[in-house]
Design a protein around this motif. Sequence first.
Motif, short mmCIF file in Angstrom:
data_model
loop_
_atom_site.label_atom_id
_atom_site.label_comp_id
_atom_site.label_asym_id
_atom_site.label_seq_id
_atom_site.Cartn_x
_atom_site.Cartn_y
_atom_site.Cartn_z
N THR A 8 0.85 -1.19 0.00
CA THR A 8 0.00 0.00 0.00
C THR A 8 0.88 1.24 0.00
OG1 THR A 8 -0.12 -0.03 2.41
CG2 THR A 8 -1.89 -1.14 1.20
N GLY A 39 -2.43 -4.80 -5.59
CA GLY A 39 -1.79 -4.56 -4.31
C GLY A 39 -1.34 -5.81 -3.58
N ARG A 55 -3.71 3.08 0.32
CA ARG A 55 -4.34 2.56 -0.89
C ARG A 55 -3.45 1.50 -1.53
NH1 ARG A 55 -5.23 8.32 -3.69
NH2 ARG A 55 -2.97 8.20 -3.32
N SER A 56 -4.06 0.47 -2.13
CA SER A 56 -3.32 -0.60 -2.78
C SER A 56 -2.63 -0.08 -4.04
CB SER A 56 -4.26 -1.76 -3.15
OG SER A 56 -4.83 -2.31 -1.99
#
Length: 649
Positions: A131, A174, A136-137
């Motif tokens: 991340t 991710g 966030r991925s």
Amino acid sequence: MPDLKIARHLALCLVLATASSAAPQLVESGQQPDVRQPVHDPGLGTVVFPSGGPAAFVWVREHGAAGAFSTRTDANGRFRLRPADGVDHVLTIDGFERNGAGWTLQPYLTSGTRPVVLTLRQGGSVSGKWTDGRGRSVPEFEVVLIPTEPRPDVPSELGGDDVRGVRRQRCAGGRFSVLGLEPGGWRVLARAKGYLQAEATSVVVLEKGQVVRGVRLRAGQLASIHGEVRVPGGGPVQEGFVSAESESQRWGAELVEGRFESGSIAPGRYRIEVRFVARDTAGRLRQYITETDVLLAEAERRSLSLVGQRMPAIRVFGRVHGAGEGADGGSVSISGGPFGHAVLSADGRFEVLVEAAGEYTLQVSLELDGTWHDTAYRVRVLDVPDLEFDVSLPQATVSGRVIDAQGRPVSGVGLDLFAEDPRFATCMSATTDASGRFRFSHVPDATYLLGYPSSIAPETGTVEDFAISIHELHVEHSRAHSGLELRLTAGGSVRGRVFDEAGLPIAFGSVYLLDPGDGTSRPFEGYIEDGCYEFVGLSPGPKRIFGRSVGRSVLAARATVRAGAAVECDLVLEPSGALLVAPNQSAKLEVLDEDGVDCGALTDSWQLEGGIQFVLPPGTYRVRSTLRSGGTVERVVDVVAGEQAIAWR
């Protein structure tokens, strides 16, 4: 009725047998491979599980000095090795999952001369998530796993990352999962465009069959800088360079019409410096500089507007006289200048900058009357704001024609005219016309070598097919030389192998060839490939061959070339010694062998604190120094293998 049942039973068996032979079947662990293939086949390899069952459809990689080769096992776990060449190879496999476990292979070293059985072993796996700084991925990235300890019994020169155990895998969403890892310690890295490289906070240690989950990787997004620079009260920026440095990164970029863009760089504090040239209010070329500090946050896109301040610089300007309209498109450059390049105007004018007074080389390149001129003038720049330096092109010409062995003119032959003079160095090029004639214009007074075909019309052949007679001529008082005749004949060749003192071929090094037969000593250089070398397009006559490799060299091998024939000449390189020549006021330094040939340009040399060191074969040499104040000094020195001799202290 019984006959009908028997017929149906036979048909069903036939269908099943056909289906099993048409589609490849995975052989489960514990089953033995089909051994109908002769086991004595030296090109045969087999991959099996620890239980002995074949590993079907597994990618096997074979790594050798020439590169990597991939093949896939069949349904019986067999694969075909490359032909045996007596050289070691390393076999590896891609990690994979089967029967609910990840499988791997200890690198297998083989010469390819016997049957190979590769037994797999159960490996571990690592999975996790990457991340960014906001949680966030990362959508697409590459994960890289690097062993913390080198793999045993694998020659370092064979193969690349696969042999060393490095594993790479493309990932999305991710998340990542890498199977079939060898037990041991691993570093886990992740890379993606626009992101800093991420690394796991701890080393993952795997045991046999261990599954490590939940590895977390975090990294911030990269930043960038873009902007423009201006000159107060001046014209537009002509050319320049931007450099920036932080504790972790350096980058540089060219100015394009006064603008620059850094691309993706790591966040942090940068010191930015911009150097450029532009015209001042009087229309003169000047150097400017501007500096600033910038603190970049993650994912920031910073825009800058900078104003340059004038810096000291010497403007060297002038005109190439005699060029006329033909100078348009030529160029002038000066060594050591911050932006020492300028395009000649239609009337031959130029402007370049240097930062301080001193000795420089002014390079003039242009095409005139079908002749390409590339001349380097030695100039002394004084400590003044503006220095005018004009170049007056002479009016002498050199002309003639090229004929073949039967006296017929040959068109499309590219010729070079060389001169090495204390005042300048020049190389001019011209091409013969349909009548085989050539012409060099605006030739300065000097001693020249004429010949060395650089190109030949395709319908005639190639440069390698021919040799050409070489002329030495003296141009004085701008006197024209005409009626020269160069003969194009079938070229000979010299080829052979290069060995060390133990008789083993040397794979890397270089070979030089000197041609004293026509009074010239221009070297032809070739590179050793697999212990072999070859020179082509040579004129008939005696040649001298020089060879060198790391720590070894040989001088004065001899061969006699015949037109259209190949001469074999093997070289044996011996351990070298070293010759140290202390710095002095030499205008010219020569290292001569017993035959009077200058070996200084044919050997490796380094500038050391104590002087210039030459690597030479054992022997007796004369070191000749031509002093700037006039006169020469000589010293006879014996060079011994593995030792250093000193010419002057």
